[in-house]
Design a protein around this motif. Structure first.
Motif, short mmCIF file in Angstrom:
data_model
loop_
_atom_site.label_atom_id
_atom_site.label_comp_id
_atom_site.label_asym_id
_atom_site.label_seq_id
_atom_site.Cartn_x
_atom_site.Cartn_y
_atom_site.Cartn_z
N GLY A 173 1.31 -23.24 -21.29
CA GLY A 173 0.02 -22.79 -20.87
C GLY A 173 -0.78 -21.89 -21.69
N GLY A 203 4.60 -18.51 -21.28
CA GLY A 203 5.43 -17.56 -22.59
C GLY A 203 6.33 -16.86 -22.00
N SER A 256 3.53 -21.53 -25.96
CA SER A 256 4.00 -22.42 -24.75
C SER A 256 2.82 -22.99 -23.95
N LYS A 291 10.75 -19.74 -20.44
CA LYS A 291 11.39 -20.80 -19.48
C LYS A 291 11.87 -22.05 -20.37
N SER A 292 10.87 -22.63 -20.90
CA SER A 292 11.27 -23.93 -21.52
C SER A 292 12.19 -23.58 -22.65
N THR A 293 11.79 -22.52 -23.33
CA THR A 293 12.92 -22.10 -24.58
C THR A 293 14.41 -22.25 -23.90
N1 LIG Z 1 8.79 -23.34 -32.18
C1 LIG Z 1 8.05 -22.06 -31.97
N2 LIG Z 1 8.07 -21.14 -32.86
C2 LIG Z 1 7.82 -19.75 -32.74
N3 LIG Z 1 7.51 -19.46 -31.20
C3 LIG Z 1 7.87 -20.15 -30.38
C4 LIG Z 1 8.19 -21.46 -30.47
N4 LIG Z 1 8.48 -22.26 -29.27
C5 LIG Z 1 7.87 -21.19 -28.36
N5 LIG Z 1 7.59 -19.97 -28.93
C6 LIG Z 1 7.33 -18.64 -28.32
O1 LIG Z 1 8.25 -18.25 -27.37
C7 LIG Z 1 7.67 -17.76 -26.35
C8 LIG Z 1 8.37 -18.53 -24.97
O2 LIG Z 1 7.87 -19.64 -24.93
P1 LIG Z 1 8.19 -21.03 -23.92
O3 LIG Z 1 7.71 -22.28 -24.10
O4 LIG Z 1 9.80 -20.84 -23.56
O5 LIG Z 1 7.51 -20.27 -22.62
P2 LIG Z 1 7.28 -21.11 -21.09
O6 LIG Z 1 7.91 -19.87 -20.33
O7 LIG Z 1 7.90 -22.31 -21.09
O8 LIG Z 1 5.72 -20.91 -20.83
P3 LIG Z 1 4.77 -22.17 -20.09
O9 LIG Z 1 4.75 -21.76 -18.60
O10 LIG Z 1 3.55 -21.61 -20.75
O11 LIG Z 1 5.37 -23.26 -20.42
C9 LIG Z 1 6.35 -18.08 -26.57
O12 LIG Z 1 5.78 -16.70 -26.76
C10 LIG Z 1 6.10 -18.90 -27.35
O13 LIG Z 1 5.11 -18.68 -28.33
#
Ligand SMILES: Nc1ncnc2c1ncn2[C@@H]1O[C@H](COP(=O)(O)OP(=O)(O)OP(=O)(O)O)[C@@H](O)[C@H]1O
Ligand SMILES: [Mg+2]
Lengths: 507, 326
Positions: free
Chosen positions: A411, A45, A409, A48-50
């Motif tokens: 995880g 969360g 996210s 990163k993916s965002t």
């Molecule tokens: N479509 C969406 N709508 C609302 N919130 C979102 C959406 N996609 C992601 N988020 C929120 O944005 C935040 C960042 O998410 P992200 O997927 O980028 O995390 P991450 O670093 O890739 O985590 P992980 O290691 O678990 O994959 C999280 O709090 C998630 O809940």
């Protein structure tokens, strides 16, 4: 903008991304150096993916600037980004199940004959060329739905490679790869960087950083924390930057006296769909209360299928007997299995674990709706309260339990699945790759949880492709290879070498 | 991750639909002075009540990711059964006697008839893996055929006082069919929100495999859904028959289109898992007001069809555009 010998191809400057109720990225900086592996790390969360979805044109609404070779650019969609040489392998697979391997790789860009029809011969040739480098031996004319997750991941990688990308973003690419496949991937990455491609590499596995990464960027809670050379940043330091505090103690398994036999599987077999061959052959094992049994094997060894058969997912194709307590059973569907006190936490949370459209509370309640019935009617407040408990306990990052599973996210989605099954209060817990995509801290928490549940008398069976992980959590390990049981080891006799050897096919 | 504000409680697309409906009512009021009269409004509501009952069933089916094309034929069949039982009862072979039915007996029999056909749909879909489109297409023609066979191709008329009351009567200043549809809506809104089966219907449409792995009997859920769609078509069949005081063998033809339109306009996804009864209600109101308005405005029936198609497209396009903003 020169750093040593390489220059920055792609740059993110002050990127901010808001979701309803969440600030996912808060003015984040990120550089992609040509010919280097640029790692991105952070807790579940962290954003990163965002960030990567923005750089690859998936999300088009954000504040801040993206620079490609020093010039500002705004991608309209992913195709746009791909044309500019940026391609991404997503954390969750994005293949069309019913299309063949080759068709998936060239989806939307199929080579054409002079008549405008698809030139299959050319398509297969090109697909084979790419896949050969990845040592992909399966039939590329078969639909990808026939492949296991790990192999599908390889197809994703091939697809991304087919774009001649200058920047290749990989979001946790090894989370479902075997060691072998991982080694191959690293070789491919090395050959790409040699050609000057900038690799973005997201991972939760710290050992991978030192193996392949040149630079590492740390994100925390949607904010940029640091960017540095991997060679002058010790792993401990990186972890500290990620979590913003000292790392909690490493997981040390407590040993519990092993209790009575909870589950005995006898001659479990699973025939393939055509019925010609066996995917799982005559597997027998026992699981005891307060014991953690590890199952190790390469991808495709039949581990997941073994679980699925025990859980009744394959109906009549699965045969054998389960002795649970003093009952002899063979569940014909998951409902029966659950009735016998079994819970299965599946490998693929998106397709098997969650109803993405539903919120956290409803997902957690789904397998045990009776608990939230009050006078035969669903009791929403109770449902949310029970979910809230898990949200706190596992620190599921979300704005509330009403948030859709889709929006979490990777995880954090995994934590929701885990919660759902713990709520069923099982006697026998089957965990299939439980820490896939889980960050370091949460991983340790899950190990501790496994330990704790074993301590309370649950019988636990864990599948993992990570040898250190399975050796850390298990009391006993059995190895599978090509659908057969090939070895059994007690904790005293654990050694990487022996276990690995038992899981490899004899040549 | 920093929480900024809690998510709005009201579904934005629901308000959007409500707004579209209000706009349409306003437009019709301005365009035709006949629209906003009590007579006409009750007439519209009476017409809509039939589509509403069907559409509620259709919503359940579509939420599981399926479709039911046989609703119109089941409507005709159960209407005919109701009328036939009033008129003829069930003859006993051999002797010149028949079993007569009370009003409630007739209603119950018609509902069972509709439910049985729906149940058969479900059986084909779950046991024999016939795709819903095909299974219910087959039922569309079979049920119509049964209706023709049962009625001999002629209307059955004269159902007596109680039916006339259900079809054309009033209670507390509101037409009876409207009461019936309000009852259906209330019951099913509750069913979908508050019962286990309702929850499972959403889950099956959202992710069938994950739902099965959670120990849900997916087959049973689908059987329930198609059976209920049949029962609700029968309710609509009783309303239609009662209003006309006669069962027409070709009643309900093409009704599947209006009901699918209502569901889709109401924001339910054809992929399943997403949507609501209340959305469908608004969808049905929009379709109903449109049908009525076009007649009042003397639009030719040919154009009416074109316009209806365009409204459906427009509704879905607006919906998609609204959702696309990430
Ligand atoms: N479509 C969406 N709508 C609302 N919130 C979102 C959406 N996609 C992601 N988020 C929120 O944005 C935040 C960042 O998410 P992200 O997927 O980028 O995390 P991450 O670093 O890739 O985590 P992980 O290691 O678990 O994959 C999280 O709090 C998630 O809940
Ligand atoms: Mg991620």
């Amino acid at each position: 903008m020169i750093n040593g010998t390489s220059h920055i191809i792609l740059q993110a400057q002050g990127i901010t991304k808001r979701w309803p109720g969440v600030l996912a990225l808060d003015s984040v900086y990120f550089n992609v150096y040509a010919g280097q592996v640029n790692a991105v790390v952070g807790e579940n969360g962290a954003g990163k993916s965002t960030l990567m979805n923005i750089l690859s044109g998936t999300y088009t609404e954000y504040e801040g600037r993206v620079l490609l070779n020093g010039e500002e650019i705004r991608f309209k969609n992913t195709a746009d980004a791909q044309r500019a040489g940026i391609s991404m392998i997503h954390q969750e697979l994005n293949l069309v199940p019913c299309l063949s391997v080759a068709e998936n790789i060239f989806l939307g860009r199929e080579p054409q004959t002079p008549f405008g029809t698809i030139d299959y011969r050319e398509m297969y040739r090109q697909a084979e060329e790419i896949l050969d480098c990845l040592q992909f031996t399966e039939d590329i004319r078969r639909p990808v739905s026939d492949l296991r997750v790990g192999r599908q991941q390889v197809v994703e990688i091939a697809k991304a490679l087919s774009f001649d990308a200058r920047v290749l973003i990989m979001d946790e690419p090894t989370s479902s790869l075997s060691e072998n496949e991982t080694t191959l991937l690293f070789k491919t990455i090395a050959s790409l960087t040699a050609k000057g491609v900038g690799i973005v590499y997201i991972t939760h596995k710290m050992d991978e950083l030192t193996q392949i990464a040149n630079r590492v960027t740390v994100l925390r809670d949607g904010r940029f924390v640091s960017e540095s050379e991997v060679s002058d940043t010790p792993v401990e330091e990186i972890i500290r930057l990620m979590v913003g505090r000292e790392r909690k103690d490493l997981f040390v398994k407590r040993s519990h006296p092993v209790g009575e036999k909870r589950l005995e599987a006898r001659n479990v077999c699973l025939r393939s769909e055509e019925g010609s061959k066996h995917i799982v052959k005559d597997i027998s094992f026992e699981a005891h209360a307060s014991e953690v049994l590890g199952i190790y094997g390469l991808m495709g060894a039949g581990r997941t299928e073994l679980f699925e058969t025990i859980f009744g997912l394959h109906g009549r194709r699965g045969t054998g007997t389960l002795l649970i307590g003093d009952r002899r059973v063979m569940p014909r569907n998951p409902k029966e299995a659950i009735g016998h006190g079994i819970a299965l936490i599946p490998e693929d949370r998106k397709t098997d674990g969650l109803v993405l459209e539903m919120d956290i509370a409803r997902n957690i309640a789904l397998a045990s709706l009776d608990r939230v019935l009050k006078g035969g009617v669903l009791h929403f407040r109770g449902e949310r309260a029970q979910a809230e408990g898990f949200r706190r306990k596992f620190d599921i990052k979300s704005h509330s339990v009403r948030q859709k599973a889709q929006e979490l996210s990777g995880g954090n989605q995994q934590k929701v699945v885990l919660s759902k099954w713990l709520l069923t209060d099982p006697d026998i817990l089957l965990l299939d790759e439980p820490t896939r995509g889980i960050d370091i801290n949460a991983k340790n928490e899950i190990y501790r949880l496994i330990d704790h549940l074993a301590g309370k008398g649950m019988a636990i069976v864990v599948i993992s492709s990570e040898l250190p992980e399975i050796m850390a959590v298990s009391d006993r390990i059995i190895t599978l290879c090509e659908g057969r049981l090939t070895g059994e080891f007690f904790r005293e006799e654990f050694s990487e070498e022996k276990i690995l050897k038992a899981s490899l096919p004899e040549k | 991750m920093i929480p900024i504000a809690l998510k709005p409680k009201f579904n934005a697309s629901f308000l959007q639909h409500l707004f579209a409906l209000a706009l349409m009512v306003l437009a019709m009021t301005l365009l035709s002075d006949k629209f906003a009269t009590a007579d006409n409004l009750f007439n519209v509501m009476r017409q809509i009540s039939v589509n509403l009952c069907i559409s509620v069933g259709m919503t359940l089916v579509i939420l599981t990711g399926g479709i039911d094309l046989s609703v119109g034929s089941i409507l005709a069949f159960s209407g005919a059964i109701a009328a036939g039982l009033v008129e003829w009862g069930i003859g006993i072979t051999g002797i010149d006697a028949f079993i007569g039915f009370t009003f409630f007996g007739v209603v119950l029999a018609a509902l069972i008839a509709g439910g049985a056909l729906g149940w058969f749909n479900g059986l084909m879909i779950t046991r024999f893996k016939v795709p819903p489109f095909v299974a219910t297409l087959a039922m569309l023609t079979m049920a119509r055929g049964f209706t023709m066979l049962y009625t001999g191709g002629f209307p059955i008329t004269g159902l007596g006082y109680t039916f006339a009351f259900v079809g054309t009567g009033w209670w507390l200043g509101i037409p009876m069919p409207v009461w019936v549809s309000i009852g259906v809506i209330a019951l099913f809104t509750f069913f979908m929100r508050k019962t286990k089966t309702g929850r499972y219907i959403y889950a099956v449409g959202g992710n069938e495999k994950a739902t099965r792995l959670s120990g849900v009997n997916v087959r049973r859920v689908k059987m329930v859904v198609y059976t209920l769609a049949g029962v609700l078509s029968a309710v609509a069949g009783i309303l239609v028959t009662a209003r006309l005081d006669s069962a027409q063998p070709n009643a309900g033809m093409g009704y599947e289109l209006d009901s699918i339109a209502a569901v889709v306009i109401g924001g339910t996804s054809l992929n399943g898992g997403k949507g609501s009864i209340i959305g469908t209600v608004i969808g049905a109101l929009i379709i109903g007001v449109l049908n009525n308005g076009l007649v009042l405005l003397n639009v030719s029936p040919f154009w009416q069809q074109v316009i209806k198609g365009m409204v459906i497209l427009l509704a879905v396009i607006i919906e998609k555009a609204g959702r696309k903003k990430d």
